[in-house]
Write a protein that holds these residues in place. Sequence first.
Motif, short mmCIF file in Angstrom:
data_model
loop_
_atom_site.label_atom_id
_atom_site.label_comp_id
_atom_site.label_asym_id
_atom_site.label_seq_id
_atom_site.Cartn_x
_atom_site.Cartn_y
_atom_site.Cartn_z
N LEU A 30 23.26 36.06 26.67
CA LEU A 30 23.32 37.43 27.21
C LEU A 30 24.41 38.25 26.56
CD1 LEU A 30 22.79 36.73 31.03
CD2 LEU A 30 21.08 37.23 29.28
N ASP A 31 25.10 37.72 25.57
CA ASP A 31 26.18 38.42 24.87
C ASP A 31 27.19 38.97 25.88
OD1 ASP A 31 25.10 37.81 22.39
OD2 ASP A 31 23.79 39.57 22.41
N SER A 32 27.44 40.28 25.82
CA SER A 32 28.37 40.89 26.79
C SER A 32 27.62 41.58 27.92
CB SER A 32 29.26 41.91 26.07
OG SER A 32 28.47 42.96 25.53
N GLY A 33 26.37 41.17 28.12
CA GLY A 33 25.55 41.81 29.16
C GLY A 33 26.15 41.68 30.54
N ILE A 34 26.73 40.54 30.84
CA ILE A 34 27.37 40.35 32.15
C ILE A 34 28.57 39.43 31.96
CG2 ILE A 34 25.72 38.50 32.72
CD1 ILE A 34 26.13 39.29 35.69
N LEU A 35 29.70 39.85 32.48
CA LEU A 35 30.96 39.12 32.38
C LEU A 35 31.60 39.06 33.76
CD1 LEU A 35 32.39 41.00 29.25
CD2 LEU A 35 31.09 38.86 29.21
N SER A 36 32.41 38.05 34.00
CA SER A 36 33.14 37.96 35.27
C SER A 36 34.52 37.42 34.98
CB SER A 36 32.41 37.05 36.26
OG SER A 36 32.30 35.73 35.76
N GLY A 37 35.50 37.88 35.76
CA GLY A 37 36.86 37.42 35.54
C GLY A 37 37.88 38.13 36.39
N ASP A 38 39.11 37.66 36.28
CA ASP A 38 40.25 38.22 36.99
C ASP A 38 40.88 39.34 36.17
OD1 ASP A 38 43.52 37.81 37.28
OD2 ASP A 38 42.42 37.82 39.18
N LYS A 39 41.51 40.30 36.85
CA LYS A 39 42.08 41.45 36.15
C LYS A 39 43.11 41.04 35.11
CE LYS A 39 44.43 45.85 36.91
NZ LYS A 39 44.91 46.84 37.90
N THR A 40 43.98 40.11 35.45
CA THR A 40 44.99 39.68 34.49
C THR A 40 44.36 39.07 33.25
OG1 THR A 40 46.50 39.24 36.34
CG2 THR A 40 47.04 38.24 34.21
N ALA A 41 43.34 38.23 33.46
CA ALA A 41 42.66 37.60 32.33
C ALA A 41 41.93 38.63 31.47
CB ALA A 41 41.70 36.53 32.83
N ILE A 42 41.37 39.64 32.10
CA ILE A 42 40.62 40.67 31.36
C ILE A 42 41.55 41.41 30.40
CG2 ILE A 42 39.29 42.80 31.57
CD1 ILE A 42 38.46 41.75 34.40
N ASN A 43 42.64 41.92 30.93
CA ASN A 43 43.56 42.70 30.09
C ASN A 43 44.27 41.83 29.06
OD1 ASN A 43 43.10 45.29 31.25
ND2 ASN A 43 44.32 44.69 33.03
N ALA A 44 44.56 40.58 29.40
CA ALA A 44 45.16 39.67 28.42
C ALA A 44 44.20 39.41 27.27
CB ALA A 44 45.56 38.37 29.10
N ALA A 45 42.92 39.26 27.59
CA ALA A 45 41.92 39.05 26.54
C ALA A 45 41.79 40.28 25.65
CB ALA A 45 40.59 38.70 27.18
N LEU A 46 41.82 41.46 26.25
CA LEU A 46 41.74 42.69 25.46
C LEU A 46 42.95 42.82 24.53
CD1 LEU A 46 40.42 45.15 28.18
CD2 LEU A 46 39.24 44.53 26.07
N GLN A 47 44.13 42.45 25.02
CA GLN A 47 45.34 42.52 24.20
C GLN A 47 45.22 41.57 23.00
OE1 GLN A 47 48.43 44.43 25.04
NE2 GLN A 47 48.55 44.01 22.84
N ARG A 48 44.73 40.37 23.24
CA ARG A 48 44.58 39.41 22.15
C ARG A 48 43.53 39.87 21.13
NH1 ARG A 48 43.79 33.32 23.90
NH2 ARG A 48 43.62 33.22 21.61
N ALA A 49 42.45 40.49 21.64
CA ALA A 49 41.40 40.96 20.73
C ALA A 49 41.91 42.08 19.83
CB ALA A 49 40.20 41.42 21.54
N MET A 50 42.71 42.98 20.37
CA MET A 50 43.22 44.09 19.58
C MET A 50 44.26 43.62 18.55
SD MET A 50 43.61 47.12 22.43
CE MET A 50 42.21 47.59 23.45
#
Length: 627
Positions: free
Chosen positions: A250-270
């Motif tokens: 489903l690629d990025s069609g549906i994701l689930s997670g905690d707020k801290t994990a979401i923003n930490a993942a975005l920081q690592r991706a950037m």
Amino acid sequence: MPVQHTLFGRTVPYSSRLPPRRILFVLGVVSFFAVGAIVIAIQSSISISSVSSVSKLSGKAHSAAQHIHKPKLPKLTVPNIHNPFRASAHKPPVQANSTSGEAQWFTDWKWLNPFSSSITLDENRSVLPPLKNRPPIYTFYDSTSKKDEVTRAAENDLLFIWRRAWWAQGFRPVVLGRAEAMNNPLYQKLHSLQLEQPLESEFVRLLAWGNMGTGILANWLVLPMGYHEDHLLSYLRRGEYPKLTRYEGLDSGILSGDKTAINAALQRAMDGPELKQAKSIIDAFPKDIFDIDPDHESIAFYDNTTLTSRYKSVGEKFVASPSEGLGLLAQLINAHLHTTWQNSFSKGIAVLKPIPVHMTALVEPGLQIAAFLAQCPESPIPTSCPPNRPKCKPCVAAHPLLISTPTIFRNDSSLYTIGTVPHPFTFASLTSQRDNLDTPYIRRQTKRDPWISAATKELLGTGISGAPRVVKFKEAVASDYGSTHSLWLTAEKESPKDLEWHFGFAIPRNKTDKGQSQTPVPGLERLPPPPKPDGPVPTEAELAKERDLLEKARMAIKSKVRPQQVMKEVVEAWNLADTEAWRFARAFAARRRVERMKWEEDERTFAGAAGSGHGDGWGRWFDKGKT
């Protein structure tokens, strides 16, 4: 010479006529036991709880009262025995959003008490279970992008379908926009990266999610296409997501997670090296960011790849006319949601009719809803199945969903139940075929709680009082299982207009209340045949009389005339269990609507601010004022 009896030295007149002493002794003993029996009988008629009032006595009276014989009565199973000697208690405070019209309720974990008045101290206020927590599920829609009005309207229709489907599955749908992404502290960093489309839009979507917090992020073409008890949907409804998770295929069609994990993942991706070669949002993240769940049988994703491979006619329409393609896609998704619901109940729909005689007019609204649900939905590809359920059973007009009218309620997971609960006054009026009820008739010629006794006869048998029957009824109406396998109406109120929000899809309505078609002939072919009657079939004259009595009963229950109110109270007092069931069903349906309207009102405030700056463009995402 006869014996002369004396008393204090004086002769007792007529003493010669007194019976012998043995007879006097026997009479004295009999009198003693008779008086004792009367005392015990009077004492046993007093409720045990009233003995506490004796503590108010003082001195010798108190001491004597403590030694009065208290017979051992069997323990009562009904907890709410009204005790006139009990100390007065204040009513619980009225909770917010706990009234709708004449329906009133009080939320408490003790909702399975047989009679609500033992908790609320109010005969008209029903105790309902606490509202289930609805975890948020977010989607992103950029209303600032340039699109023609026809395309935007078609996308709004799909957003409306998305919201309704997830709400019916127990979630709180929230539509996000670029404004939420701009509130994320990482937005400035993203802006400085100068990413190309569509990668930049995907990051904006995730930033908006990270700004909101813990929850689920889904594309608005991702729909819950499965049974309510599905383990994935049940897990998502818990609202706890310890790991950042995506789903295989489903690629990025549906994701689930905690707020801290979401923003930490975005920081690592950037900051990561993967961003330079990334062609999709998933490629931009390190491999260890997401847990990948391969099991997602209850989730359907109508992306471009799925449309072109499985639904070619719809995919080809997208190429020729995107707006028309979106319209066909909306019709296809709604048909798949309806088909999935029909497949959930292989034994069909049961329209409860506990007393088959003189109750046809009472269950007509339920039968009409059942006919709509059993009808085959309109679809651009009628024989198609959802992408996640390729082996579904498409609706075929020649073999529609079975509709029955049983006299008893059956707890069967493959059978959907539609029940119409009458007020005891309405029930008595219809069964007696008279509109002028009186107290002697109710007390002498009617049984107590006939409706709920007949409905629960298979579950509990006969010889059971009304209290345990009410408990079973409440479980059927308001439990997690019961609320998704049944729909309960009240006979005195018109059928709700927002049933689509309960089922999660648009219900076909190809017939009017008079049975006239509103669609061309193909629409009539999708209508199921009328159910076979399980009891006597009334004539037109009898059915007309039933409808007339039903309407008069509705007016009588709402009447403010004192004699009519007294008669209503008499019937309610004679049928405590039936009255409790009616009030409970009425309050549960009213609270369900109040909950949804409150959510829509809250979302309407933010929806307009998220995009074009005014709320009118977002009105299509809501129910357009329907009740």
